[in-house]
Design an enzyme around this catalytic site. Structure first.
Site, PDB file in Angstrom:
ATOM      1  N   SER A  44       0.633  -1.303  -0.131  1.00 62.45           N
ATOM      2  CA  SER A  44       0.079  -0.128   0.027  1.00 62.45           C
ATOM      3  C   SER A  44       0.823   1.302  -0.034  1.00 62.45           C
ATOM      4  O   SER A  44       0.368   2.279  -0.165  1.00 62.45           O
ATOM      5  CB  SER A  44      -0.841   0.022   1.238  1.00 62.45           C
ATOM      6  OG  SER A  44      -0.210   0.188   2.259  1.00 62.45           O
ATOM      7  N   LYS A  68      -6.783   3.203   8.335  1.00 60.69           N
ATOM      8  CA  LYS A  68      -5.831   4.211   8.006  1.00 60.69           C
ATOM      9  C   LYS A  68      -6.655   5.765   7.766  1.00 60.69           C
ATOM     10  O   LYS A  68      -5.888   6.576   8.182  1.00 60.69           O
ATOM     11  CB  LYS A  68      -5.489   3.831   6.359  1.00 60.69           C
ATOM     12  CG  LYS A  68      -4.579   2.737   6.270  1.00 60.69           C
ATOM     13  CD  LYS A  68      -4.428   2.067   4.815  1.00 60.69           C
ATOM     14  CE  LYS A  68      -3.605   1.005   4.809  1.00 60.69           C
ATOM     15  NZ  LYS A  68      -3.163   0.370   3.501  1.00 60.69           N
TER      16      LYS A  68
END
Length: 840
Positions: A698, A741
């Site tokens: 990511s 996140k």
């Protein structure tokens, strides 16, 4: 071929069979082969003749002088027997009687006359006929022979006395025989010897040698009989003692019954039988309990098996076989209980309410689901199981599977082992006391396996609705119904759970709590519980919201609330101590007091950069403790085109860095960067907090953005965070952990978030107040991210521009400006969905 029976004892007179009764010299005789026996001279033996050749030999003897040759056969599987299949020494026998049997066989009674030697075969069909010669032996009565006869008679007397198969008159018959050879033949035909040993005696012609060999066989037989007698006496003694104790015990019971007294053991057995009668057991279980009880009544109380059977019957009686609790089907009340005990967790609450609604309509037709709560420690998985049991009105039982390595822990041990017990599943059902409890299998991902078996494989039957209705425990050895149990399993990770076991469960993920959820949980649950646990009043101590927020951010770093409760408990304990010491204390906990109560802060949450930086991009990371932001730094140095990665990056993250560099080199012309520049510079990519291992794809777009920012000398926006996987073509692929996140980025002060287009569906789980404070831009290609993240290259002052122009001839430049166009300014306000149509 005759089927021989044991030789009958007949003590013939001297007139019935003298040695010279038959004509002297050689002669031809029809043969009757013998199986598993040997005929001796002067002995009577019944033979059952079935072979056609043997029947023909008997008929030939009856038509002539009634004499046949009875000789043992070497190979028992040869039918009919040939001349070479017979021993060389046989007995000339006289046919006494012949009877036809109903089954088609012929019964022949023969009497041995004398030993003969087989000389030659005369014919084989229709019966075997051989030429024989008589064997003459001179029998001399010496002192050695006399002594040997007495020794053999003495041994034979002992054998007859100890043997249970020899008649008592066998010894009397032997005493009346004066001839040594005849005595040896009589005893050899009486003993239970095999064919080889009997033939050995028959072929031994010297009477003294024959008696010597017979004495050895008698000694061996006597040793066996004496050992058998000792064993029999010991067994009989034990049986006699047991029978004596049984009769005495029965007499004692009768006497006590007549006197109105009952033996404690008898009273216990009567009570046990009464419990079996009154217990609500299925018919199969009742029959099994009654059978074991009958066995128990036949055993003495001191027998080792007594306690084993007694414990087994107790387990059959105490287990819930049909006892059940009625489910509470009031959905409003169940929803109120779940909301009162837990804050948030909407998916779990909806699933339980759905189950109750279907249960209300379908009743027992619905198969009970197997739920699996997966989430980090401290998010309330175990306590949620208690709340579900309370909402359903069922009993709750918990079984910890952490560290279980033995399959017998699940299925139990067989009763053949000492101290055997049922498995943990059956033991937990006994504690629950009903057939339909809520049974929580905690820490199912911590199961192990070794040489004692695999507990996860044993759980396949437990957690399968098609099989657990007849669960088999090794100790019970009867089927037990687990289909009414609501199983709830908990795990921190799904990877350690075997795939067949995971397929049987409905996985419900419990993510970490947000900061807002932790504030509500602390206010509604943790603070009241700790105030009461430490002996304080609710008006004695209060917490401000800013103090709780600072505790969450600077004193705890977790996805759950366990450490948060510990910090609150620490403040409550210190307050209780000051009250006990009659000192002044603060009734309101503010942020300024946390240093005195908890010491200096232990954690720092991610914070944005103070200004826009070149070569520094902000990414978003997800850990088991929640989400946070992560800075990626890139610096360029003169070198030979090497790439250096630091910060304990995993293999996947290193590959993402290589992909970002390849993308930048491939599109260098679009960024006005000379392709030759990559061979003259060393690139160093670093992710701070180097002691913390990091991995995952990511951070690919973050690395690419920081790298292109360093190459083009364009700063990256400080209030922007991004996440996504990059490909070599510049496409942005979706990633996981979006909720955590985004919450970490929101806590750090991020105002704009760049996410892959396919992650737009994950915003459903984001709290509404967080989404209102953030601006989301969904992208599909790396060009979209660069347009949103990079600012124009800053214009240097006039003096710096002159120095830069002076050094341009000798120093490699980062940007090739020979034919470059002016860098366009990025849009002032980025669009909310900067995506391009995806190519078909």
């Amino acid at each position: 071929m005759p089927e021989e029976l044991p030789i009958l004892f007949d003590f013939p007179s001297h007139d019935s069979g003298p040695k010279d009764a038959s004509p002297a010299g050689e002669r031809d005789l029809p043969v009757i082969p013998l199986l598993n026996t040997v005929l001796f001279p002067h002995m009577l033996a019944p033979l059952f003749v079935r072979e056609s050749s043997s029947i023909a030999a008997v008929e030939r003897a009856l038509a002539a002088d009634r004499l046949v040759l009875a000789v043992a056969q070497r190979d028992l599987d040869q039918h009919p027997a040939g001349f070479n299949d017979l021993y060389t020494i046989g007995v000339e026998a006289h046919v006494q009687r012949v009877l036809k049997m109903p089954d088609g066989s012929t019964s022949v009674v023969v009497q041995g006359r004398r030993r003969v030697r087989l000389v030659a075969c005369q014919q084989e069909m229709p019966y075997l006929q051989v030429h024989v010669a008589p064997v003459y032996v001179d029998e001399e009565r010496t002192l050695a022979v006399e002594a040997m006869m007495r020794a053999v008679l003495s041994l034979f007397e002992k054998v007859v006395r100890l043997s249970r198969t020899l008649p008592d008159d066998s010894y009397i018959m032997a005493m009346n025989v004066d001839d040594p050879g005849w005595l040896a033949d009589l005893i050899a035909s009486t003993l239970s010897l095999d064919t080889a040993h009997r033939q050995e005696i028959l072929e031994t012609l010297d009477p003294e040698e024959r008696l010597r060999r017979l004495s050895i066989m008698l000694t061996q037989e006597l040793d066996v009989l004496e050992l058998e007698s000792r064993i029999h006496n010991q067994v009989q003694k034990e049986l006699d003692r047991s029978q004596r104790e049984f009769f005495l015990r029965e007499q004692m019971r009768v006497i006590q019954r007549e006197l109105g007294q009952i033996d404690p053991v008898q009273r216990e057995l009567l009570q046990l039988r009464e419990r079996v009668i009154q217990a609500n057991l299925p018919d199969v279980i009742r029959d099994r309990a009654t059978e074991e009880l009958e066995r128990l009544e036949m055993l003495p109380s001191a027998a080792p098996e007594y306690s084993v059977i007694r414990t087994y019957i107790d387990w059959l009686l105490v287990l819930p076989w049909s006892e059940r609790t009625d489910d509470t089907l009031n959905l409003q009340e169940a929803a109120r209980i779940l909301e009162a005990n837990h804050y948030g967790l909407p998916r779990v609450k909806e699933r339980i309410l759905d189950f109750m609604a279907v249960r209300q309509l379908a009743r027992d037709k619905q198969k009970v689901p197997i739920l699996c709560f997966v989430g980090p420690p401290g998010v309330g998985k175990t306590s949620l199981g208690r709340s579900i049991a309370e909402a359903l009105g069922r009993k709750f039982a918990r079984l910890s599977l952490g560290g279980v390595h033995d399959e017998a822990e699940i299925r139990g041990h067989r009763r053949t082992y000492v101290s055997a017990l049922p498995g943990r599943i059956i033991q937990t059902m006994k504690q629950a006391g009903s057939i339909n409890p809520v049974l929580m299998l905690d820490e199912i991902d911590k199961l192990g396996n070794d040489f004692r078996g695999d507990p996860a494989s044993a759980l396949l039957e437990v957690l399968d609705p098609e099989q657990n209705c007849t669960f088999s425990d090794h100790y019970l050895d009867v089927p037990y119904d687990l289909s009414k149990v609501l199983f709830i399993t908990t795990a921190n990770l799904l990877d350690p759970i075997p795939e067949p076991l995971l397929d049987r469960m409905e996985v419900i993920e419990l993510p970490g709590y947000t900061e807002t959820e932790k504030l509500h949980i602390a206010t509604g649950f943790l603070i009241p519980r700790q105030i009461e646990a430490n002996g304080l009043d609710h008006d004695t101590l209060r917490f401000t919201e800013s103090a709780l927020q600072q505790i969450i951010r600077q004193y705890t770093y977790e996805a759950g609330v366990r450490n948060l409760e510990r910090e609150i408990a620490t403040i409550c304990r210190k307050t209780a101590r000051r009250i006990a010491e009659e000192q002044s204390f603060a009734r309101l906990v503010r942020p300024s007091l946390l240093m005195r109560y908890l010491g200096p802060p232990r954690f720092d949450y991610g914070q944005l950069e103070e200004q826009d930086e070149i070569g520094v991009a902000t990414g978003m990371a997800w850990t088991s403790h929640g989400g946070d932001i992560m800075a990626v730094e890139v610096t360029l140095m003169e070198g030979k085109g090497n790439l250096t990665l630091t910060g304990q990056l995993g293999e996947v993250m290193q590959e993402s860095a290589q992909a970002a560099l390849s993308y930048a080199r491939t599109n260098s012309e679009r960024f006005n960067v000379s392709a030759k520049l990559f061979d003259k510079l060393d690139i160093h990519i670093h992710v701070p907090e180097g002691a913390v291992p990091k991995d995952g794809p990511s951070a690919g777009v973050t690395m690419a953005t920081a790298l292109i920012s360093a190459l083009t000398r364009r700063p990256v926006r400080r209030d922007l965070a991004m996440s996504g996987e990059i490909t070599l073509r510049g496409r942005v692929l979706p990633v996981g952990g979006i909720k955590e996140k985004i919450l970490g980025a929101h806590r750090a002060g991020v105002r704009r978030v760049l996410l892959p287009k396919r992650n737009e569906r994950d915003l459903h789980d984001i709290p509404v107040h967080v989404k209102r404070q953030l601006e989301f831009v969904f992208v599909q290609r790396m060009d979209d991210i660069l347009g949103e993240a990079l600012l124009p290259e800053p214009t240097p002052p006039k003096k710096q521009r002159r120095k830069k122009a002076a050094k341009s001839e000798s120093t490699p430049v980062l940007a090739d400006t020979s034919d470059a166009q002016p860098t366009p300014d990025p849009p002032a306000i980025p669009v909310r969905n900067a995506v391009e149509p995806e190519p078909v």
